[in-house]
Design a protein around this motif. Structure first.
Motif, PDB file in Angstrom:
ATOM      1  N   LEU A  46     -33.019 -55.044 -68.311  1.00 43.90           N
ATOM      2  CA  LEU A  46     -33.304 -56.107 -67.347  1.00 43.90           C
ATOM      3  C   LEU A  46     -34.646 -55.894 -66.649  1.00 43.90           C
ATOM      4  O   LEU A  46     -35.297 -56.857 -66.237  1.00 43.90           O
ATOM      5  N   ARG A  47     -35.076 -54.641 -66.518  1.00 43.99           N
ATOM      6  CA  ARG A  47     -36.425 -54.403 -66.001  1.00 43.99           C
ATOM      7  C   ARG A  47     -37.464 -55.010 -66.950  1.00 43.99           C
ATOM      8  O   ARG A  47     -38.478 -55.540 -66.535  1.00 43.99           O
ATOM      9  N   GLU A  48     -37.185 -54.902 -68.248  1.00 43.24           N
ATOM     10  CA  GLU A  48     -38.135 -55.379 -69.258  1.00 43.24           C
ATOM     11  C   GLU A  48     -38.128 -56.899 -69.381  1.00 43.24           C
ATOM     12  O   GLU A  48     -39.171 -57.528 -69.515  1.00 43.24           O
ATOM     13  N   TYR A  49     -36.932 -57.494 -69.330  1.00 45.57           N
ATOM     14  CA  TYR A  49     -36.815 -58.932 -69.588  1.00 45.57           C
ATOM     15  C   TYR A  49     -36.549 -59.767 -68.333  1.00 45.57           C
ATOM     16  O   TYR A  49     -36.483 -60.982 -68.411  1.00 45.57           O
ATOM     17  N   ASP A  50     -36.349 -59.121 -67.201  1.00 45.35           N
ATOM     18  CA  ASP A  50     -36.112 -59.779 -65.917  1.00 45.35           C
ATOM     19  C   ASP A  50     -34.709 -60.380 -65.861  1.00 45.35           C
ATOM     20  O   ASP A  50     -33.909 -60.035 -65.013  1.00 45.35           O
ATOM     21  N   GLU A  51     -34.406 -61.322 -66.769  1.00 37.63           N
ATOM     22  CA  GLU A  51     -33.054 -61.869 -66.801  1.00 37.63           C
ATOM     23  C   GLU A  51     -32.698 -62.219 -68.235  1.00 37.63           C
ATOM     24  O   GLU A  51     -33.565 -62.567 -69.045  1.00 37.63           O
ATOM     25  N   LEU A  52     -31.399 -62.111 -68.553  1.00 39.17           N
ATOM     26  CA  LEU A  52     -30.925 -62.395 -69.904  1.00 39.17           C
ATOM     27  C   LEU A  52     -29.530 -62.988 -69.840  1.00 39.17           C
ATOM     28  O   LEU A  52     -28.722 -62.629 -68.980  1.00 39.17           O
ATOM     29  N   GLU A  53     -29.239 -63.893 -70.776  1.00 38.60           N
ATOM     30  CA  GLU A  53     -27.876 -64.341 -70.951  1.00 38.60           C
ATOM     31  C   GLU A  53     -27.032 -63.161 -71.408  1.00 38.60           C
ATOM     32  O   GLU A  53     -27.520 -62.242 -72.071  1.00 38.60           O
TER      33      GLU A  53
END
Length: 313
Positions: free
Chosen positions: A255-262
């Motif tokens: 989540l640090r890398e992508y900020d938010e994910l389904e």
């Protein structure tokens, strides 16, 4: 999608995208813009490249650099190496922890062959290079590619992983070889083989870094679209202790890398054997996220028809 021209019966179970030229150009441009600057990538001397290939067989590339430079400083040409005392060559190999000593012996014998049988000139094709002592098909093709731009596609573990994930090539050596050669542009084996191995070594690693390093094949990659990064060399159920703590850490790192994910996308990115309805699926993931929510690290909210996880700011 298009099948290989050599597959006249049209019964091959896998295909490559139609826009191969765009795929090739994207990878080469990505590689030429930025890549790991190993010194053997700045030479087309077949002897220097052979030394790097033999040293790299059991040693991490970053550790090879110093050994390679010191070896060539001591024996800068095949003539120098051929004239050396074999015990000195083996002693160098051992002192630099470069793996099996027989590789040093074979390299010494190959130098003697080049000097004695080829008048100091390396053969230039993969087939001819295999006549040198200790030079198998992979090393011969690598030297032909990087020294003479005259090789076939290199098919190592990294290339197999890339082909499997990006284009759904089955886990079969013949299929990997076909795909790798079909992907490679004519007369560009030097840059192409460097580029596709760099892709597997930097972007399409066992734990993929697609967005972090700007993988040039994201728009074509089946694994990137599905979030399933299984590969032949990636275990489906890694052995580890404290698995819950480990995957909590993976959630936070992802989540640090992508900020938010389904949620299902997140699940695939932290675990290769994630299946929404399986043992390690949505219920398992939501339990991890609930723990992280309790710790004040993440939030889980409803998005457009799908729940979304993000780091708590």
């Amino acid at each position: 999608m298009s099948e290989s021209d050599g597959d006249a019966d049209g019964d091959r179970a896998w295909t490559l995208p139609d826009d191969l030229e765009a795929i090739r150009e994207a990878l080469i441009a990505w590689y030429e813009a930025d890549h790991r600057d190993y010194p053997w990538r700045r030479t087309d001397d077949p002897y220097e490249i052979l030394v790097s290939e033999v040293m790299s067989q059991q040693t991490q590339l970053d550790r090879v650099v110093d050994a390679w430079e010191q070896f060539l400083e001591r024996w800068p040409t095949t003539a120098d190496l051929a004239a050396a005392d074999r015990a000195d060559v083996v002693g160098f190999w051992t002192s630099h922890s470069l793996g099996y000593n027989n590789r040093a012996k074979y390299l010494h014998e190959a130098a003697q062959q080049v000097e004695g049988e080829y008048s100091g000139e390396f053969p230039e094709t993969p087939t001819a290079l295999q006549e040198l002592m200790g030079v198998g098909p992979y090393t011969a093709n690598a030297v032909a590619s990087f020294a003479f731009n005259n090789g076939d596609a290199v098919v190592d573990t990294n290339v197999k992983r890339v082909c499997y994930r990006a284009f759904d090539v089955p886990d079969d050596d013949a299929a990997f070889e076909d795909a790798a050669n079909e992907l490679m542009p004519d007369d560009r084996s030097r840059v192409w083989n460097n580029a596709i191995m760099e892709l597997g070594g930097v972007a399409c690693t066992q734990t993929p870094r697609c967005d972090e390093v700007g993988c040039p094949w994201r728009e074509w990659c089946g694994a990137y679209a599905s979030g399933d990064f299984t590969a032949p060399d990636v275990p489906t159920q890694p052995s580890f202790e404290g698995s819950r703590r480990q995957f909590r850490g993976r959630v936070v790192g992802t989540l640090r890398e992508y900020d938010e994910l389904e949620l299902d996308t997140l699940g695939h990115r932290i675990r290769v054997d994630y299946v929404p309805d399986g043992e390690y699926g949505r219920e398992w993931l939501e339990g991890l996220l609930a723990d992280l929510e309790d710790d004040g690290l993440v939030t889980v909210e409803d998005g457009d028809g799908e729940r979304v996880a993000r780091l708590k700011r």
